[in-house]
Design an enzyme around this catalytic site. Structure first.
Site, short mmCIF file in Angstrom:
data_model
loop_
_atom_site.label_atom_id
_atom_site.label_comp_id
_atom_site.label_asym_id
_atom_site.label_seq_id
_atom_site.Cartn_x
_atom_site.Cartn_y
_atom_site.Cartn_z
N THR A 24 0.82 -1.22 0.00
CA THR A 24 0.00 0.00 0.00
C THR A 24 0.85 1.26 0.00
OG1 THR A 24 -1.85 -1.10 1.07
CG2 THR A 24 -1.68 1.27 1.43
N SER A 68 1.75 -7.52 -0.66
CA SER A 68 2.60 -8.38 0.17
C SER A 68 2.13 -9.82 0.24
CB SER A 68 2.77 -7.80 1.57
OG SER A 68 1.57 -7.89 2.30
N ASP A 101 0.05 -6.60 4.96
CA ASP A 101 -0.69 -7.86 5.18
C ASP A 101 0.19 -8.99 5.70
OD1 ASP A 101 -2.96 -6.58 4.31
OD2 ASP A 101 -3.03 -7.56 2.34
N1 ASP Z 1 -2.78 -5.25 0.60
C1 ASP Z 1 -1.68 -4.46 1.03
C2 ASP Z 1 -0.42 -5.32 1.04
O1 ASP Z 1 -0.15 -5.99 2.00
C3 ASP Z 1 -1.97 -3.91 2.37
C4 ASP Z 1 -0.96 -2.96 2.88
O2 ASP Z 1 0.12 -2.79 2.36
O3 ASP Z 1 -1.27 -2.34 3.91
O4 ASP Z 1 0.29 -5.29 0.09
#
Ligand code: ASP
Length: 348
Positions: A24, A68, A101
């Site tokens: 993110t 992630s 994540d």
């Molecule tokens: N979906 C994102 C990830 O883990 C969530 C984040 O980065 O907060 O890549």
């Protein structure tokens, strides 16, 4: 004749390397589809953090550009190899920016794999750069400052989010969207970043080194993480060995308990591959000597299951995967879990 200078010696500037992997913190709606995805790197990802890192020399290296959930234990092995080389080449600390994540697992894998005492800090963001009060730049600046702070050597890998400093061994993502999503329920954070400086309140004991990184090949054997739920009939367990898993982690109830009907399948599995018993509660240790019923911790440990100790199921799976990747036998796996637990809990 030269006159000795009485100028105070300037301390050398700390050199920190930042690895970016996506998440993110690096996500924008670049294609106008309405959803964000990782695409920022380098200066664009650093944003306002670049002006808030004080007297630190920063090098930025792009490693991956993924959510992630796409990262793997093999990626952690690769990053730990880069860390070892960069520390040997004079870097004083390192930051890994990634999606939140899987921070809890990736950071713990790095903790098990990274032998140097130099600070290694993992961070990310809960709000992407297009959101109001995005937290990425503040998290990055705090992480870089912590990584450049020699007082934070030898504490193992750290996770810095929301101005809190957590030990990788305990931290979990505990909320799907809050800025304060990260919690270490067994201990609380070990420190905080206040006015741009790290403050440490707790000294985690050094973790025993139970993984020899040089023995790891590129292939990490598959390890299943299985939950346990009310009225579970255990039918999944009966098929796990056939699916080719090299090891299993079961997250039992409470102190490490399962319904009695799961005992047979678990004991049979433990005769074929290492089976590690963790607690699904997310904090506290697996018990050893309290309950005596079928499916209790005493019953399961007596049937060859291996205690995860203080590790939750996800972190136990990371450790089991790495141990199996080094070719460890079931007995060596059991010894390694016990050693790590003793070192982390002061029982060593
Ligand atoms: N979906 C994102 C990830 O883990 C969530 C984040 O980065 O907060 O890549």
């Amino acid at each position: 004749m030269s006159i000795p200078s009485h100028e105070p010696k300037r301390p050398a500037r700390a050199r920190v390397v930042l690895y970016t992997t996506g998440g993110t913190i690096a996500s924008t709606d670049a294609d106008g589809s309405g959803g964000v995805a990782p695409n920022l790197a380098g200066a664009a990802l650093l944003g306002e953090a670049a002006g808030a890192i004080g007297d630190i020399d920063l090098a930025v290296v792009g490693v991956r550009q993924v959510p992630s959930g796409e990262l793997t234990i093999a990626d952690a092995i690769e990053v730990s190899g880069r860390l070892r080389r960069d520390f040997a080449n004079g870097f004083d600390g390192a930051v890994v920016a990634q999606g939140t994540d899987t921070i809890e697992e990736f950071a713990f894998a790095l903790d098990l794999l990274t032998v140097a005492g130099s600070p290694v800090v993992v961070t990310g963001a809960m709000r992407h750069p297009g959101e109001l009060s995005a937290d990425g730049p503040a998290n990055l600046a705090a992480a870089i400052r912590v990584a450049g702070d020699s007082r934070l050597r030898d504490l193992g890998v750290l996770v810095v989010m929301n101005d809190e400093i957590h030990a990788a061994r305990f931290v979990r993502k505990s909320d799907s969207s809050s800025l304060g999503a990260f919690a270490s329920r067994t201990t609380g954070p070990i420190g905080r970043v206040v006015e741009g400086r790290a403050r440490r309140y707790v000294n985690p004991p050094p973790l025993a080194r139970v993984i020899e990184p040089d023995r790891l090949g590129p292939f990490v054997p598959p390890v299943a993480l299985v939950g346990c739920a009310l009225g579970d009939d255990g039918r999944l367990l009966e098929h796990l060995a056939d699916l080719g898993y090299a090891g299993v982690v079961i997250e039992g109830f409470g102190g490490g308990h399962v319904p009695g009907r799961l005992v047979g399948p678990l004991a049979a599995l433990a005769g074929e591959v290492p089976v590690v018993l963790a607690s699904r509660t997310g904090a506290g240790d697996v018990l050893e000597s309290t309950y005596g019923y079928d499916g209790s911790e005493r019953d399961l440990l007596g049937r060859g299951l291996i205690s995860a100790g203080f590790l939750d199921g996800r972190k136990a799976r990371v450790l089991l995967s790495l141990l199996l990747g080094t070719g460890a036998s079931t007995a060596q796996v059991a010894a390694a879990f016990a050693r790590l637990h003793r070192s982390a809990t002061g029982l060593a």
